[in-house]
Scaffold this motif. Structure first.
Motif, PDB file in Angstrom:
ATOM      1  N   TRP A  93      -9.409  19.120 -10.744  1.00 38.80           N
ATOM      2  CA  TRP A  93      -8.623  18.200  -9.922  1.00 38.80           C
ATOM      3  C   TRP A  93      -8.041  17.031 -10.703  1.00 38.80           C
ATOM      4  O   TRP A  93      -7.197  16.287 -10.192  1.00 38.80           O
ATOM      5  CB  TRP A  93      -9.474  17.650  -8.767  1.00 38.80           C
ATOM      6  N   ALA A  94      -8.510  16.812 -11.936  1.00 40.33           N
ATOM      7  CA  ALA A  94      -8.066  15.660 -12.719  1.00 40.33           C
ATOM      8  C   ALA A  94      -6.618  15.829 -13.160  1.00 40.33           C
ATOM      9  O   ALA A  94      -6.086  16.940 -13.227  1.00 40.33           O
ATOM     10  CB  ALA A  94      -8.968  15.466 -13.924  1.00 40.33           C
ATOM     11  N   ASP A 136     -11.697  11.264  -8.015  1.00 37.62           N
ATOM     12  CA  ASP A 136     -10.857  12.128  -7.201  1.00 37.62           C
ATOM     13  C   ASP A 136     -10.288  11.328  -6.021  1.00 37.62           C
ATOM     14  O   ASP A 136     -10.648  10.166  -5.800  1.00 37.62           O
ATOM     15  CB  ASP A 136     -11.619  13.363  -6.729  1.00 37.62           C
ATOM     16  N   SER A 143     -14.779  12.169 -13.166  1.00 42.00           N
ATOM     17  CA  SER A 143     -14.660  13.117 -14.275  1.00 42.00           C
ATOM     18  C   SER A 143     -15.811  13.028 -15.260  1.00 42.00           C
ATOM     19  O   SER A 143     -16.021  13.956 -16.042  1.00 42.00           O
ATOM     20  CB  SER A 143     -13.328  12.877 -15.011  1.00 42.00           C
TER      21      SER A 143
END
Length: 694
Positions: A93-94, A136, A143
């Motif tokens: 998702w980063a 997120d 992260s």
């Protein structure tokens, strides 16, 4: 003599055998360790490169790769870890591919620290490192927290580093909930023995809620990190014309949480400062503030706050909670609030008020020419993004004409509904309590005003306008209740409905004031020559009231009963256009010669009202008198200015009860026909206009 039996050899043998086995196992383990150490030392552990990538990827659930040379061995008692082009991937998702990347990392690690989870680096040599730290969108995962996703994000915990050499390293931090993006560069750090140097610098910038910023920080005593001592941090940030300075003592380079920091801020407008984090407050003039900041989890607590804005002071505390919704909790105190600095609370720019006045300030908000009600729109979108609770105590309002003190304000903002409840203050030895609600969740905003004036001495209240207190013992009390729709003060009042009423119980007032309002020329001149201008006149009861419909206020009624006369008013004013058209007249209860007996007109606008002492009715009466003088005798011309003294006294019950015009009665209980019907020409059936407008 008996002899003891010899020891049992068969029993001793297993014991000796056990010791020998333990010794042999220990020697074997030691030999194995030595062999492993020797193999690792000779080969530098390069053959562990692929197992390291595989094991690290499994433990972190991230892709881990080494693109160049790799070394992992004891040298001699500390673990040496060396890797070229090391990459640790970010979660899917980063926004960036790698959590960590470096051209080269060369470190010495304390072995026992790994067993206890402390991660102590005796030395670290890092070249061209890049760290990407992200949360997120839901602020549940980050992260840098490895393992199962359901564990959630943990605070950043950097290892202890005794000596470091760092060159070409950058740090990127992203928090979608705070809408924060920061890109920082760490100045080159080169150790000399156990000394790092005089300072470690961090420079860079970024964006916070669409506002760019720059930051420069220095760790002034980095050598203290070697001994886990005191680290002096200084930081300066600039954003939206504001300068923020932070200074404090850290237990280590990465330990910020629960550490008291001294914060100073200055700028041209405090609204710009809080606007950086998406908080809307009224504009201010130039400000300077200082406070102590402690960050604990999602809370940022500013205590011991003190400073100035414009010509006013402020002190107190503020807590900013960066939770699911941004929340401000503040307790403020001000000893003296300058009236110019209070102007923004109703939408004016204080700098324009100070230099050009209220009319110019209103025009700057979009109001029509010569208007004073501001047309500045509420920041609806911003108000719906954060919540707030505020209490503010103000000792005195600095003003030439408004004797206001002891102000207590309580504010609550909840998902776009702003309530000022209560707002209390003392005015002229009386007390005012107000409640106002701006509900921006309704479109357009639903606004309610409720202002209550406790009994207040009129002499003190009007002293700032040139009225002396001596001879005036009357009081006044009142209430304003209005509700309207609109996103500006002007719009909410221009659509409002409600009632405005001020009641005057029995008291005294200067005779001069009464006589001027009725233009009773004979009595006024007589008293002027007798030097009785300050002789008090008794007020039996009085009511100044308006009914507001669609932003237009009509007298309902104006009725003041004194021992000598009955003062009546007709007309009204408009919040829509800010026009004023009132006529005040006094009917005498006794015969008077030279009585003008015509209304005094108050006309114009809120910004520029005017007094029409000679009204059209008076001119018409003068014309009639001139005609009589021509066709009859000069004495007959005086008849037009004679007041027969037939005014009907008021029944004070309905007056003191602030009842409408329809409920008013004479002292004999008869309905009054001289107080109007509480409607203006805009709300009443077609009829002849009163004084041109109403």
């Amino acid at each position: 003599m008996a002899t003891s039996p010899p020891p049992d050899a068969s029993a001793a043998t297993p014991r000796h055998r056990g010791w020998r086995i333990a010794r042999n196992v220990a020697l074997g383990v030691l030999a194995t360790i030595v062999a492993v150490w020797l193999v690792l030392y000779i080969t530098k552990g390069r053959f562990l490169k692929r197992p390291f990538e595989s094991i690290a990827a499994r433990l972190t659930q991230r892709q881990v790769s080494v693109g160049g040379d790799f070394q992992l061995y004891f040298a001699p008692w500390r673990i040496k870890f060396y890797a070229e082009r090391l990459r640790i991937a970010n979660p899917a998702w980063a926004t960036q591919p790698y959590l960590f990347a470096a051209d080269r990392i060369d470190s010495r690690i304390a072995p026992l620290s790994l067993l206890w989870g402390k991660r102590r680096f005796h030395s670290l040599d890092l070249t061209n490192g890049a760290v990407d730290l992200e949360w997120d969108a839901g602020h549940r995962h980050n992260s840098w927290t490895f393992g199962e996703p359901q564990k959630g994000g943990k605070p950043l915990d950097l290892p202890r580093i005794d000596r470091a050499t760092v060159a070409g390293t950058t740090v990127r931090y992203r928090d979608p909930r705070m809408r924060l993006l920061a890109d920082l560069r760490i100045d080159t750090i080169r150790s000399t023995g156990a000394r790092i140097g005089d300072a470690v610098g961090v420079n860079g910038g970024g964006q916070l809620r669409d506002t760019p910023f720059t930051v420069a920080a220095r760790l002034l005593s980095p050598d203290a990190t070697v001994a886990r001592g005191r680290n002096e941090l200084v930081l300066r940030a600039r954003a939206a014309g504001n300068v923020i300075d932070v200074a404090g003592t850290l237990p280590s380079i990465a330990a910020i949480e629960n550490v008291p920091l001294a914060v100073r801020a200055r700028g041209r407008n405090m609204a710009d400062l809080l606007g950086v984090i998406g908080v809307a407050i009224p504009n201010t003039r130039a400000y300077r503030l200082r406070a102590q900041l402690v960050q604990s989890g999602q809370e940022y607590r500013f205590t011991r706050m003190a400073g100035t804005f414009g010509d006013s002071d402020v002190a107190g505390r503020l807590t900013v909670t960066n939770g699911e919704r941004l929340h401000l909790d503040s307790r403020l105190e001000t000893k003296r609030l300058d009236i110019v600095d209070a102007a923004p609370f109703i939408g004016y720019n204080p700098d324009i008020v100070a230099t050009s006045g209220a009319v110019a300030a209103a025009a700057a908000t979009g109001a029509a020419p010569q208007r004073i009600l501001p047309d500045a729109a509420l920041p609806v979108a911003t108000m719906q993004r954060f919540d707030a609770d505020l209490t503010w105590r103000i000792g005195a309002l600095q003003s030439r004409r408004l004797p206001i003190s002891d102000i207590d304000l309580t504010l609550a903002l909840d998902r776009g509904r702003l309530a000022l409840s209560p707002l209390t203050f003392a005015m002229a030895r009386g007390n005012v309590a107000a409640d106002a609600v701006f509900d921006t969740r309704q479109r357009p905003s639903a606004v309610r005003y409720d202002i209550r004036l406790a009994p207040t001495p009129m002499g003190r209240l009007l002293a700032g306008y040139g009225v002396a207190e001596a001879g005036t013992s009357g009081t006044i009390r009142g209430r304003i209740q209005l509700s309207g729709r609109g996103d500006t003060i002007h719009d909410s009042l221009a659509t409002s409905n409600g009632r405005i009423a001020f009641v005057m119980p029995a008291g005294t007032l200067w005779t001069r004031n009464v006589e001027l309002s009725e233009l009773d020329i004979g009595t006024f001149v007589q008293k002027m020559f007798e030097n009785e201008l300050k002789e008090p006149v008794t007020i039996n009861c009085g009511l100044v009231a308006f009914t507001v419909r669609g932003g237009v206020a009509a007298t309902d009624p104006i009725l003041i009963d004194t021992t000598k006369n009955v003062i009546l008013g007709r007309g009204g004013f408009s919040f829509r256009t800010e026009a004023v058209d009132l006529a005040i007249r006094a009917d005498s209860k006794r015969f008077s010669l030279f009585s003008g007996q015509s209304p005094v007109g108050i006309a114009g606008s809120f910004a520029d009202p005017g007094l029409r002492v000679i009204s059209p009715q008076l001119l018409a009466r003068a014309g009639a008198g001139l005609g009589l003088a021509v066709v009859a005798t000069p004495v007959a011309g005086l008849l037009a200015f004679i007041d027969p003294g037939d005014a009907k006294a008021a029944q004070c019950g309905p007056v003191l009860g602030a009842r409408t015009a329809a409920a008013q009665r004479t002292d004999k209980g008869e309905p009054r026909k001289d107080v109007g019907d509480g409607r203006t020409v805009e709300t009443a059936p077609k009829r002849k206009k009163f004084l041109g407008i109403f």
